[in-house]
Design an enzyme around this catalytic site. Structure first.
Site, PDB file in Angstrom:
ATOM      1  N   HIS A  58       1.847  27.537  37.056  1.00 53.97           N
ATOM      2  CA  HIS A  58       1.589  26.116  36.749  1.00 53.97           C
ATOM      3  C   HIS A  58       2.919  25.398  36.470  1.00 53.97           C
ATOM      4  O   HIS A  58       3.130  24.266  36.913  1.00 53.97           O
ATOM      5  CB  HIS A  58       0.708  25.975  35.501  1.00 53.97           C
TER       6      HIS A  58
ATOM      7  N   LYS B  16     -16.306  27.685  33.749  1.00 50.03           N
ATOM      8  CA  LYS B  16     -15.750  28.991  33.367  1.00 50.03           C
ATOM      9  C   LYS B  16     -15.832  29.218  31.872  1.00 50.03           C
ATOM     10  O   LYS B  16     -15.725  28.270  31.093  1.00 50.03           O
ATOM     11  CB  LYS B  16     -14.283  29.059  33.784  1.00 50.03           C
TER      12      LYS B  16
ATOM     13  N   ARG C 166      -1.959  28.204  46.152  1.00 49.93           N
ATOM     14  CA  ARG C 166      -1.345  29.535  46.083  1.00 49.93           C
ATOM     15  C   ARG C 166      -1.522  30.295  47.390  1.00 49.93           C
ATOM     16  O   ARG C 166      -0.637  30.967  47.846  1.00 49.93           O
ATOM     17  CB  ARG C 166      -1.963  30.344  44.937  1.00 49.93           C
TER      18      ARG C 166
ATOM     19  N   SER D  21      -5.040  32.461  35.818  1.00 51.59           N
ATOM     20  CA  SER D  21      -5.220  32.596  34.368  1.00 51.59           C
ATOM     21  C   SER D  21      -6.137  33.783  34.072  1.00 51.59           C
ATOM     22  O   SER D  21      -5.913  34.525  33.118  1.00 51.59           O
ATOM     23  CB  SER D  21      -5.784  31.300  33.783  1.00 51.59           C
TER      24      SER D  21
HETATM   25  N1  COA Z   1      -0.120  29.301  39.419  1.00 50.55           N
HETATM   26  C1  COA Z   1      -0.930  30.178  38.857  1.00 50.55           C
HETATM   27  N2  COA Z   1      -2.252  30.003  38.748  1.00 50.55           N
HETATM   28  C2  COA Z   1      -2.750  28.874  39.226  1.00 50.55           C
HETATM   29  C3  COA Z   1      -1.959  27.908  39.838  1.00 50.55           C
HETATM   30  C4  COA Z   1      -0.585  28.155  39.914  1.00 50.55           C
HETATM   31  N3  COA Z   1       0.244  27.292  40.470  1.00 50.55           N
HETATM   32  N4  COA Z   1      -2.743  26.885  40.227  1.00 50.55           N
HETATM   33  C5  COA Z   1      -3.986  27.216  39.882  1.00 50.55           C
HETATM   34  N5  COA Z   1      -3.978  28.408  39.288  1.00 50.55           N
HETATM   35  C6  COA Z   1      -5.165  29.148  38.818  1.00 50.55           C
HETATM   36  C7  COA Z   1      -5.626  28.716  37.472  1.00 50.55           C
HETATM   37  O1  COA Z   1      -5.004  29.445  36.453  1.00 50.55           O
HETATM   38  C8  COA Z   1      -7.108  29.001  37.547  1.00 50.55           C
HETATM   39  O2  COA Z   1      -7.313  30.368  37.287  1.00 50.55           O
HETATM   40  P1  COA Z   1      -8.733  30.877  36.743  1.00 50.55           P
HETATM   41  O3  COA Z   1      -9.759  30.503  37.765  1.00 50.55           O
HETATM   42  O4  COA Z   1      -8.525  32.333  36.647  1.00 50.55           O
HETATM   43  O5  COA Z   1      -8.922  30.186  35.431  1.00 50.55           O
HETATM   44  C9  COA Z   1      -7.439  28.767  39.015  1.00 50.55           C
HETATM   45  O6  COA Z   1      -6.232  28.871  39.688  1.00 50.55           O
HETATM   46  C10 COA Z   1      -8.061  27.440  39.235  1.00 50.55           C
HETATM   47  O7  COA Z   1      -7.109  26.452  38.887  1.00 50.55           O
HETATM   48  P2  COA Z   1      -7.332  25.101  38.102  1.00 50.55           P
HETATM   49  O8  COA Z   1      -6.333  24.154  38.563  1.00 50.55           O
HETATM   50  O9  COA Z   1      -7.301  25.365  36.668  1.00 50.55           O
HETATM   51  O10 COA Z   1      -8.692  24.651  38.642  1.00 50.55           O
HETATM   52  P3  COA Z   1      -9.966  24.557  37.887  1.00 50.55           P
HETATM   53  O11 COA Z   1     -10.980  24.893  38.880  1.00 50.55           O
HETATM   54  O12 COA Z   1     -10.006  25.315  36.657  1.00 50.55           O
HETATM   55  O13 COA Z   1      -9.935  23.017  37.497  1.00 50.55           O
HETATM   56  C11 COA Z   1     -10.394  20.702  37.870  1.00 50.55           C
HETATM   57  C12 COA Z   1     -10.194  22.086  38.449  1.00 50.55           C
HETATM   58  C13 COA Z   1     -10.513  20.655  36.386  1.00 50.55           C
HETATM   59  C14 COA Z   1      -9.196  19.890  38.290  1.00 50.55           C
HETATM   60  C15 COA Z   1     -11.676  20.185  38.571  1.00 50.55           C
HETATM   61  O14 COA Z   1     -12.750  21.045  38.266  1.00 50.55           O
HETATM   62  C16 COA Z   1     -12.016  18.800  38.159  1.00 50.55           C
HETATM   63  O15 COA Z   1     -11.426  17.862  38.635  1.00 50.55           O
HETATM   64  N6  COA Z   1     -12.968  18.641  37.234  1.00 50.55           N
HETATM   65  C17 COA Z   1     -13.409  17.358  36.712  1.00 50.55           C
HETATM   66  C18 COA Z   1     -14.699  16.908  37.344  1.00 50.55           C
HETATM   67  C19 COA Z   1     -14.462  16.234  38.662  1.00 50.55           C
HETATM   68  O16 COA Z   1     -13.693  15.321  38.810  1.00 50.55           O
HETATM   69  N7  COA Z   1     -15.181  16.704  39.661  1.00 50.55           N
HETATM   70  C20 COA Z   1     -15.103  16.151  40.970  1.00 50.55           C
HETATM   71  C21 COA Z   1     -14.222  16.965  41.827  1.00 50.55           C
HETATM   72  S1  COA Z   1     -15.027  17.347  43.321  1.00 50.55           S
END
Ligand code: COA
Length: 159
Positions: A17, A41, A90, A128
């Site tokens: 990140h 999650k 990634r 994560s």
């Molecule tokens: N390096 C290491 N790990 C990374 C990374 C990086 N550069 N980028 C992402 N990751 C990992 C994260 O740690 C996470 O791991 P996990 O699944 O084991 O927890 C995974 O990749 C997913 O990443 P993340 O960016 O945290 O995505 P998310 O799915 O948790 O969050 C939101 C996505 C919050 C941005 C999205 O759900 C959202 O926008 N929610 C709000 C509601 C909304 O607007 N919905 C409409 C969208 S269609």
């Protein structure tokens, strides 16, 4: 001023990140790390704990602020005056979900762009969940998460 948000769950923040964040800082005047309060999650850290860790690891980055948000990412972006949503990629496996989310966000708010940055190859295998899994079984994640984060993880799992 060009403002971007970098949304995610950050449970916890990893060096992957921070790599994306560092690169985004070269492109934008201000980057707001936006911790999503709602997630499907099961989280290990509370939103408050995640925000505190992010604040600590970005303490020396004056162009970065950390916040938590509820509801649609795109509504939060509009509210804070951001023009761009940063997402890290990634591997190909990230693409489908990210593509769908970017198109949905574009439909909801055409004025806001999603910018994808490729994660440095050293971090492309990190998530994560993988970090939490390794620490919970006594393994080391040195170099994959900031030192403070590894300490917080050990405290969570082993007291
Ligand atoms: N390096 C290491 N790990 C990374 C990374 C990086 N550069 N980028 C992402 N990751 C990992 C994260 O740690 C996470 O791991 P996990 O699944 O084991 O927890 C995974 O990749 C997913 O990443 P993340 O960016 O945290 O995505 P998310 O799915 O948790 O969050 C939101 C996505 C919050 C941005 C999205 O759900 C959202 O926008 N929610 C709000 C509601 C909304 O607007 N919905 C409409 C969208 S269609």
């Amino acid at each position: 001023m060009r403002i971007a948000i970098y949304p995610g769950s950050f449970d916890p923040v990893t060096c992957g990140h921070l790599d994306i964040l560092g690169r985004a800082l070269g492109l934008f005047d201000k980057v707001i790390i936006a911790v999503a309060k709602e997630s499907t999650k099961q989280s290990v850290f509370s939103v408050q704990e995640r925000v505190v860790m992010l604040c600590e690891v970005t303490r020396d980055m004056p162009k970065v602020t950390v916040d938590a948000f509820e509801g649609l990412t795109i509504n939060y972006a509009k509210r804070v005056g951001a023009e761009v949503v940063i997402r890290g990629l990634r591997a190909m496996s990230d693409f489908e979900f990210e593509f769908q989310m970017a198109l949905m966000n574009k439909k909801l708010e055409p004025s806001i762009e999603t910018v994808f940055l490729m994660t440095q190859s050293d971090f492309s295998f990190i998530s994560s969940s993988a970090i939490k899994s390794v620490v919970s079984m006594g393994g080391t994640v040195a170099g994959l998460v900031p030192v403070q984060v590894e300490e917080e993880l050990k405290r969570k799992y082993f007291g």
